[in-house]
Scaffold this motif. Structure first.
Motif, PDB file in Angstrom:
ATOM      1  N   TRP A 182       0.646  -0.948   0.240  1.00  0.00           N
ATOM      2  CA  TRP A 182      -0.265  -0.095   0.023  1.00  0.00           C
ATOM      3  C   TRP A 182       0.704   1.081  -0.084  1.00  0.00           C
ATOM      4  O   TRP A 182       0.645   2.138  -0.570  1.00  0.00           O
ATOM      5  CB  TRP A 182      -0.867  -0.249   1.318  1.00  0.00           C
ATOM      6  CG  TRP A 182      -1.543   0.941   1.144  1.00  0.00           C
ATOM      7  CD1 TRP A 182      -2.973   1.026   0.298  1.00  0.00           C
ATOM      8  CD2 TRP A 182      -1.674   2.512   1.779  1.00  0.00           C
ATOM      9  NE1 TRP A 182      -3.733   2.621   0.795  1.00  0.00           N
ATOM     10  CE2 TRP A 182      -2.817   3.623   2.099  1.00  0.00           C
ATOM     11  CE3 TRP A 182      -1.128   2.746   3.282  1.00  0.00           C
ATOM     12  CZ2 TRP A 182      -3.124   5.059   2.141  1.00  0.00           C
ATOM     13  CZ3 TRP A 182      -0.415   4.393   3.695  1.00  0.00           C
ATOM     14  CH2 TRP A 182      -1.922   4.705   3.047  1.00  0.00           C
ATOM     15  N   CYS A 249     -10.091   4.239   2.024  1.00  0.00           N
ATOM     16  CA  CYS A 249      -8.467   4.606   2.187  1.00  0.00           C
ATOM     17  C   CYS A 249      -7.773   6.143   2.537  1.00  0.00           C
ATOM     18  O   CYS A 249      -8.409   6.936   2.043  1.00  0.00           O
ATOM     19  CB  CYS A 249      -8.148   4.660   0.199  1.00  0.00           C
ATOM     20  SG  CYS A 249      -6.090   4.672   0.420  1.00  0.00           S
ATOM     21  N   ARG A 251      -5.126   7.889   2.085  1.00  0.00           N
ATOM     22  CA  ARG A 251      -4.500   8.173   1.113  1.00  0.00           C
ATOM     23  C   ARG A 251      -5.730   8.952   0.059  1.00  0.00           C
ATOM     24  O   ARG A 251      -5.362  10.045  -0.282  1.00  0.00           O
ATOM     25  CB  ARG A 251      -4.009   7.778   0.418  1.00  0.00           C
ATOM     26  CG  ARG A 251      -2.942   8.228  -1.039  1.00  0.00           C
ATOM     27  CD  ARG A 251      -1.860   7.357  -0.619  1.00  0.00           C
ATOM     28  NE  ARG A 251      -1.608   6.294  -1.469  1.00  0.00           N
ATOM     29  CZ  ARG A 251      -0.917   4.861  -0.629  1.00  0.00           C
ATOM     30  NH1 ARG A 251      -0.288   4.906  -0.399  1.00  0.00           N
ATOM     31  NH2 ARG A 251      -1.566   4.045  -1.384  1.00  0.00           N
ATOM     32  N   CYS A 269      -6.649  -1.430  -1.299  1.00  0.00           N
ATOM     33  CA  CYS A 269      -7.201  -0.034  -2.118  1.00  0.00           C
ATOM     34  C   CYS A 269      -7.229   0.006  -3.794  1.00  0.00           C
ATOM     35  O   CYS A 269      -5.875  -0.275  -4.652  1.00  0.00           O
ATOM     36  CB  CYS A 269      -5.998   1.580  -1.681  1.00  0.00           C
ATOM     37  SG  CYS A 269      -7.192   2.640  -2.584  1.00  0.00           S
ATOM     38  N   CYS A 272      -5.837   3.364  -5.655  1.00  0.00           N
ATOM     39  CA  CYS A 272      -4.794   3.632  -5.522  1.00  0.00           C
ATOM     40  C   CYS A 272      -2.892   2.598  -5.483  1.00  0.00           C
ATOM     41  O   CYS A 272      -2.213   3.426  -5.607  1.00  0.00           O
ATOM     42  CB  CYS A 272      -4.098   5.501  -4.864  1.00  0.00           C
ATOM     43  SG  CYS A 272      -3.805   4.522  -3.152  1.00  0.00           S
TER      44      CYS A 272
HETATM   45 ZN   LIG Z   1      -6.156   4.220  -2.262  1.00  0.00          ZN
END
Ligand SMILES: [Zn+2]
Length: 274
Positions: A182, A249, A251, A269, A272
């Motif tokens: 990740w 997520c 991010r 995820c 991303c």
């Molecule tokens: Zn993500």
């Protein structure tokens, strides 16, 4: 299952608490997974001194006097606890070593997959050769070039499964590989030979960093991991992905997906991680 940071935590604590102590007595309550058989197991250990405790991959290595070694694998639930002499073993304590300085070392294993094996130093060298463990990710010799070389031995395999292969990198398991993928924004199903050099370098950097951070936090106790004083690690508070399926997520706010890969739950995820 304990991975490199949890095993390293146990090894560091054992080394500072029981190195140079003599084993004065041994009790075995459940020894079917140990080697050699019970009588020799006990007679070999009694009178030996624990010179130091080391780690290779997820294996704990007790270097003993008289050129002997005991290796231990925690597997699912094995634990070592250090107690003072008056503490009594419970029903999951399978071996007790009574040591100098009124200390005891308990081998505790609820699920009974772990083992203790005593060998000569020569035998243990052969045993490790047969295990074919890959490079140690906490050593300076584990460079991006070494990581790339190791990955390319499995160039048609998926990155997630490959990181769990102990002959590719030693000690990485299902928690830290999910987190590192990740952090490096790499999809767990990517095939090795599609990874660019910069992706491999980024993944290398995150694997090394997360393992160091977790060792500094005494490991992850998402399951029942306890250190030698029965304390939990704290790195579970830092996890971003493992165990976070169906949450956003951090991010990009896409909801994390969970799939099964070789029977292991894998969270990522879908947006991303590419
Ligand atoms: Zn993500």
């Amino acid at each position: 299952m304990p991975e490199l940071p949890e095993v390293e935590t146990v090894v560091r604590q054992l080394n500072s608490a029981i190195a140079n102590l003599k084993i004065n007595d041994v009790q075995v309550y459940f020894g079917i997974r140990n080697q050699p058989e019970q009588k020799s197991f006990i007679s070999t250990l009694v009178g030996k001194t624990i010179l130091k405790v080391e780690r290779r991959a997820k294996v704990i290595i007790f270097r003993l006097s008289d050129d002997m070694t005991m290796v231990a694998h925690l597997k699912m639930s094995g634990k070592f606890f250090i107690h003072l002499a008056e503490v009594k073993p419970d029903k999951h304590t399978h071996v007790v070593l009574r040591l100098d300085n009124d200390k005891q070392l308990f081998w505790h294993d609820v699920r009974k997959f772990g083992y203790l094996k005593i060998m000569t130093n020569l035998e243990v060298d052969d045993w490790f050769l047969n295990k074919n463990f890959g490079p140690e990710p906490l050593l300076d010799t584990f460079t991006p070039a070494v990581f790339k070389r190791q990955l390319l031995t499995r160039k048609n395999a998926k990155i997630k499964n490959t990181l769990l292969d102990q002959s590719v990198v030693a000690g990485v398991g299902n928690i830290y590989d999910i987190e590192a993928l990740w952090l490096a924004k790499i999809h767990p199903l990517r095939v090795i030979n599609t990874l660019t050099d910069s992706e491999i370098e980024l993944l290398h950097q995150h694997i090394v960093a997360i393992l160091h951070k977790s060792v500094a936090a005494n490991g992850t106790s998402s399951d029942d991991f306890l250190d030698t004083s029965k304390k939990r690690g704290t790195f579970q508070d830092e996890l971003k992905v493992y165990g976070k399926e169906n949450t956003p997520c951090p991010r990009c706010a896409t909801i994390f997906t969970k799939i099964k890969l070789n029977g292991r739950g894998t969270v990522f995820c879908p947006s991303c991680q590419i």
